[in-house]
Design a protein around this motif. Structure first.
Motif, short mmCIF file in Angstrom:
data_model
loop_
_atom_site.label_atom_id
_atom_site.label_comp_id
_atom_site.label_asym_id
_atom_site.label_seq_id
_atom_site.Cartn_x
_atom_site.Cartn_y
_atom_site.Cartn_z
N MET A 1 5.74 11.96 -0.25
CA MET A 1 5.44 11.40 0.76
C MET A 1 6.05 12.00 2.04
N PRO A 2 5.34 12.08 3.38
CA PRO A 2 5.87 12.94 4.41
C PRO A 2 6.95 11.96 5.03
N GLY A 3 7.76 12.52 5.75
CA GLY A 3 8.97 11.90 6.39
C GLY A 3 8.36 10.73 7.36
N TRP A 4 7.40 11.06 8.06
CA TRP A 4 6.90 10.19 9.22
C TRP A 4 6.29 8.99 8.34
N GLU A 5 5.48 8.93 7.28
CA GLU A 5 5.28 7.95 6.45
C GLU A 5 6.26 7.02 5.81
N ARG A 6 7.39 7.79 5.37
CA ARG A 6 8.43 6.95 4.83
C ARG A 6 9.30 6.24 6.13
N ALA A 7 9.32 7.03 7.13
CA ALA A 7 9.89 6.13 8.42
C ALA A 7 9.19 4.86 8.78
N MET A 8 7.61 5.03 8.67
CA MET A 8 6.76 4.13 9.03
C MET A 8 6.94 2.91 8.15
N ARG A 9 7.10 3.06 6.89
CA ARG A 9 7.02 2.13 5.89
C ARG A 9 8.47 1.42 5.96
N THR A 10 9.41 2.08 6.30
CA THR A 10 10.74 1.29 6.64
C THR A 10 10.71 0.54 7.75
N VAL A 11 10.36 1.04 8.83
CA VAL A 11 10.37 0.29 10.02
C VAL A 11 9.30 -1.05 9.93
N GLY A 12 8.35 -0.83 9.27
CA GLY A 12 7.24 -1.84 8.94
C GLY A 12 7.90 -2.86 8.17
N GLY A 13 8.74 -2.62 6.97
CA GLY A 13 8.98 -3.40 6.24
C GLY A 13 10.18 -4.37 6.74
N ILE A 14 10.97 -3.64 7.65
CA ILE A 14 12.10 -4.47 8.49
C ILE A 14 11.40 -5.66 9.34
N LEU A 15 10.33 -5.20 9.97
CA LEU A 15 9.67 -6.02 10.96
C LEU A 15 9.04 -7.11 9.98
N MET A 16 8.42 -6.92 8.70
CA MET A 16 7.80 -7.97 7.82
C MET A 16 8.87 -8.91 7.45
N ILE A 17 10.16 -8.39 7.16
CA ILE A 17 11.03 -9.37 6.76
C ILE A 17 11.70 -10.25 7.90
N ALA A 18 11.62 -9.55 9.16
CA ALA A 18 11.96 -10.54 9.94
C ALA A 18 10.98 -11.51 10.26
N TYR A 19 9.76 -11.18 10.42
CA TYR A 19 8.75 -12.06 10.68
C TYR A 19 8.64 -13.08 9.77
N GLY A 20 8.71 -12.79 8.44
CA GLY A 20 8.68 -13.79 7.36
C GLY A 20 9.69 -14.68 7.31
N LEU A 21 11.03 -14.20 7.64
CA LEU A 21 12.26 -15.02 7.44
C LEU A 21 12.47 -15.91 8.91
#
Length: 62
Positions: A1-21
């Motif tokens: 998996m390319p580095g940019w995709e790994r970074a975007m998944r991590t940032v998106g995951g953080i945002l999803m957790i923050a929104y969900g909680l």
């Protein structure tokens, strides 16, 4: 998996957790969104996505 995709998944995951909680606290939907965010962070951290492997996504070797 390319580095940019790994970074975007991590940032998106953080945002999803923050929104969900925070925005949907105490609801089943909020917990599901947060759990999905945790999975996104894990796939970004490890660089392996089980769904990509299931559909046969292959990236060129560097």
């Amino acid at each position: 998996m390319p580095g940019w995709e790994r970074a975007m998944r991590t940032v998106g995951g953080i945002l999803m957790i923050a929104y969900g909680l925070m925005a949907m606290s105490g609801t089943t939907s909020g917990y599901l969104i947060a759990a999905t965010g945790a999975v996104a962070i894990a796939t970004g951290f490890f660089g392996f996505c089980p769904m990509c492997a299931m559909v046969g996504r292959r990236l060129p070797s560097p």
